[in-house]
Design a protein around this motif. Sequence first.
Motif, PDB file in Angstrom:
ATOM      1  N   UNK A 154       2.610   9.379  -7.058  1.00  0.00           N
ATOM      2  CA  UNK A 154       3.047  10.614  -6.191  1.00  0.00           C
ATOM      3  C   UNK A 154       3.935  10.948  -7.922  1.00  0.00           C
ATOM      4  N   UNK A 155       4.983  10.272  -7.479  1.00  0.00           N
ATOM      5  CA  UNK A 155       6.241   9.967  -9.105  1.00  0.00           C
ATOM      6  C   UNK A 155       5.409   9.998 -10.441  1.00  0.00           C
ATOM      7  N   UNK A 156       4.251   9.298 -10.335  1.00  0.00           N
ATOM      8  CA  UNK A 156       3.668   8.814 -12.016  1.00  0.00           C
ATOM      9  C   UNK A 156       2.776  10.468 -12.191  1.00  0.00           C
ATOM     10  N   UNK A 157       2.615  10.790 -10.720  1.00  0.00           N
ATOM     11  CA  UNK A 157       1.246  12.017 -11.133  1.00  0.00           C
ATOM     12  C   UNK A 157       2.607  13.335 -11.504  1.00  0.00           C
ATOM     13  N   UNK A 158       3.849  13.252 -11.227  1.00  0.00           N
ATOM     14  CA  UNK A 158       5.144  14.233 -12.054  1.00  0.00           C
ATOM     15  C   UNK A 158       5.282  14.477 -13.104  1.00  0.00           C
ATOM     16  N   UNK A 159       5.848  12.795 -13.210  1.00  0.00           N
ATOM     17  CA  UNK A 159       6.211  12.369 -14.531  1.00  0.00           C
ATOM     18  C   UNK A 159       5.884  12.793 -16.055  1.00  0.00           C
ATOM     19  N   UNK A 207      14.685   4.528  -6.588  1.00  0.00           N
ATOM     20  CA  UNK A 207      15.165   5.599  -5.251  1.00  0.00           C
ATOM     21  C   UNK A 207      14.535   6.567  -5.440  1.00  0.00           C
ATOM     22  N   UNK A 208      13.497   7.281  -5.615  1.00  0.00           N
ATOM     23  CA  UNK A 208      12.638   8.411  -5.367  1.00  0.00           C
ATOM     24  C   UNK A 208      12.014   7.810  -4.417  1.00  0.00           C
ATOM     25  N   UNK A 209      10.862   7.018  -4.936  1.00  0.00           N
ATOM     26  CA  UNK A 209      10.550   6.105  -4.350  1.00  0.00           C
ATOM     27  C   UNK A 209      11.056   6.029  -1.986  1.00  0.00           C
ATOM     28  N   UNK A 210      11.957   5.470  -2.199  1.00  0.00           N
ATOM     29  CA  UNK A 210      12.817   5.467  -1.390  1.00  0.00           C
ATOM     30  C   UNK A 210      12.764   6.591  -0.240  1.00  0.00           C
ATOM     31  N   UNK A 211      13.459   7.797  -0.788  1.00  0.00           N
ATOM     32  CA  UNK A 211      13.863   9.259  -0.175  1.00  0.00           C
ATOM     33  C   UNK A 211      11.770   9.491  -0.033  1.00  0.00           C
ATOM     34  N   UNK A 252       0.668  -1.295   0.265  1.00  0.00           N
ATOM     35  CA  UNK A 252       0.207   0.705   0.136  1.00  0.00           C
ATOM     36  C   UNK A 252       0.630   1.460  -0.172  1.00  0.00           C
ATOM     37  N   UNK A 253       1.839   1.297   0.822  1.00  0.00           N
ATOM     38  CA  UNK A 253       2.835   2.605   0.964  1.00  0.00           C
ATOM     39  C   UNK A 253       3.511   2.663  -0.857  1.00  0.00           C
ATOM     40  N   UNK A 254       4.210   1.435  -0.970  1.00  0.00           N
ATOM     41  CA  UNK A 254       4.538   1.963  -2.129  1.00  0.00           C
ATOM     42  C   UNK A 254       3.763   2.380  -3.257  1.00  0.00           C
ATOM     43  N   UNK A 255       2.385   1.837  -3.417  1.00  0.00           N
ATOM     44  CA  UNK A 255       1.619   2.176  -4.653  1.00  0.00           C
ATOM     45  C   UNK A 255       1.625   3.454  -3.721  1.00  0.00           C
ATOM     46  N   UNK A 256       1.700   4.648  -3.077  1.00  0.00           N
ATOM     47  CA  UNK A 256       0.835   5.977  -2.732  1.00  0.00           C
ATOM     48  C   UNK A 256       2.476   6.493  -3.308  1.00  0.00           C
ATOM     49  N   UNK A 257       3.353   6.023  -2.575  1.00  0.00           N
ATOM     50  CA  UNK A 257       5.023   6.740  -2.992  1.00  0.00           C
ATOM     51  C   UNK A 257       5.107   6.729  -4.527  1.00  0.00           C
ATOM     52  N   UNK A 258       4.845   5.116  -5.163  1.00  0.00           N
ATOM     53  CA  UNK A 258       4.803   5.582  -6.783  1.00  0.00           C
ATOM     54  C   UNK A 258       3.905   6.410  -7.022  1.00  0.00           C
TER      55      UNK A 258
END
Length: 403
Positions: free
Chosen positions: A92-97, A111-115, A84-90
Motif C-alpha cells: 500500500x505504501x509502494x502504491x502511493x510512493x 513507521x508508516x507501515x506500523x501506523x 503476509x500482513x507486512x507485505x500487504x501494508x508495504x
Amino acid sequence: TSIAAGRIAGLSLVGMRELMSLLGDPQQDIPVIHITGTNGKGTVAAMVTSLLQASGLTVGTYTSPHLRRVNERISRNGSEISDLDLAEVLSGIAAVEPLLAVQPSWFEVITAAAFRYFAEAPVDVAVIEVGLLGRLDATNVADAAVAVVTSIQGDHTDFAPGWELAVAGEKAGIIKAQSIAVIGEVDPDLAEVFVAEGPESLVRLGVDFAAVDDQVAIGGHLVDLQGVFGRYEQLFLPLHGAHQVANASIAVAAVESFFGTALDAEVVAEGFASLKLPGRFEVLRYGPLVVVDGAHNADALRASARTLEDEFAPAGTRIIVLGLLAGRDPDRSVAAVSELRPDLILCCSLDGSRGVSAAVLAAACAKRGIAHETVGDPASAIARALALAAEEDVVLITGSFRM
C-alpha cells in the motif's frame, strides 16, 4: 553525517506528513502512547504494552531496533506482524510512493507501515517508541494522548556545553497540547522545557509518582510503586537492574495517565510477571555466567556495571565482549566499561560501515591500561570468551543491540 541534538540539519517531517496524508492519516485513527528517552524507552514500551494487555485492551506496539528480523518492530498483543500482513501494508505504501515529492527513508516506510497496520488490524491503542530524539522523528506525525520521556542522558549529542538542554528540547517535541506528559529520570532544572510545550497536564518521577521500595529477589526485584493515582505493593519484576525499577514506575504512571485512574493491583502484577525483554541484561546461561546487554551508551554501560555488582557479584574473572556502532564515543564507552572492573575486554568490529573498528576500541582500552585483545567479529570474540571462561567467571556481551 551523524545526527545529534542541536545539529540535525536535513531532518524534516514534511515528507513523512505527505506520505501519511496519502495513506489517509492512519496515525490519527487510534490513541497513541508515545515514548522517547535516552535510555529505557524500549523497556518502558514493553512494560506499557504488557500493562495495557493485562487491562484487556488490544495493543499495537512499534519499537526499534529489531534483534532477529524486521517483523519484531511491529506487533499486536505481543505477536509480531506476519510476513503476509507486512507485505500487504508495504504494498500500500509502494502504491502511493510515486506521488511523493521525495522518496521516503527506510525508517519512514516502516513507521508508516506500523501506523497503517495498527489502524487496519485494528488495535485499541498504539504504543510508539521514538527512533531518534523526538521532535523531528518520523513517529512524531502522531499526536500523543500520553507522551513519555524516560530519561535525558548522553547519546546522540556532541556533549558541547548546553547539551542536556538541547537533548531535552528535542525529546520534548513529542508533547502536544492534548498530551499528558510523563517525565522520568530528568534533571529538575530541565522541567520547564517540558512545561513549555503546553501539555494538558504533566507528572514527574520523584514528584508525582515513584518507586518507594526495591528489594533484589531471585530472578529480579520485589518492588512497591507509588503511582499517580494508586499504590502497588509487592510486585515481582522479572528483570535485572535497579534502573528497571524506575522504568516500571514510569510505565505504571503512563498507563494510569492513559486511563485517568488507578489500575487494578492484580492487573499490574500480571502485566509485570509476563514481561520478557530479550537483550536487556539477559542471562543466557550459568557456569560461566553469560549475559547479553544492548547497553549502547556510557550511561547504559554504567547501569550494567551496577547491575552486575549489585545482583551477581561474580567471584571469578570478568570477560567483556565489546562492539560499538559509530556515533558513540569509544573513550567514554570504554571508561564506562571500566566500571565493570574487567579482567579482559575482547574488542570486535560490528558488520557494516556503521561499526566502530576493533582497533579503535583496542586503542581506547590501551589508553586506560585495560587488558584487551582484538578479535575481528562478534562471533569469534564470543567463541574466544567462552573458551577462556571457567565455571565461576562471567562473560558480558555488550555495546550495542547490533551485537
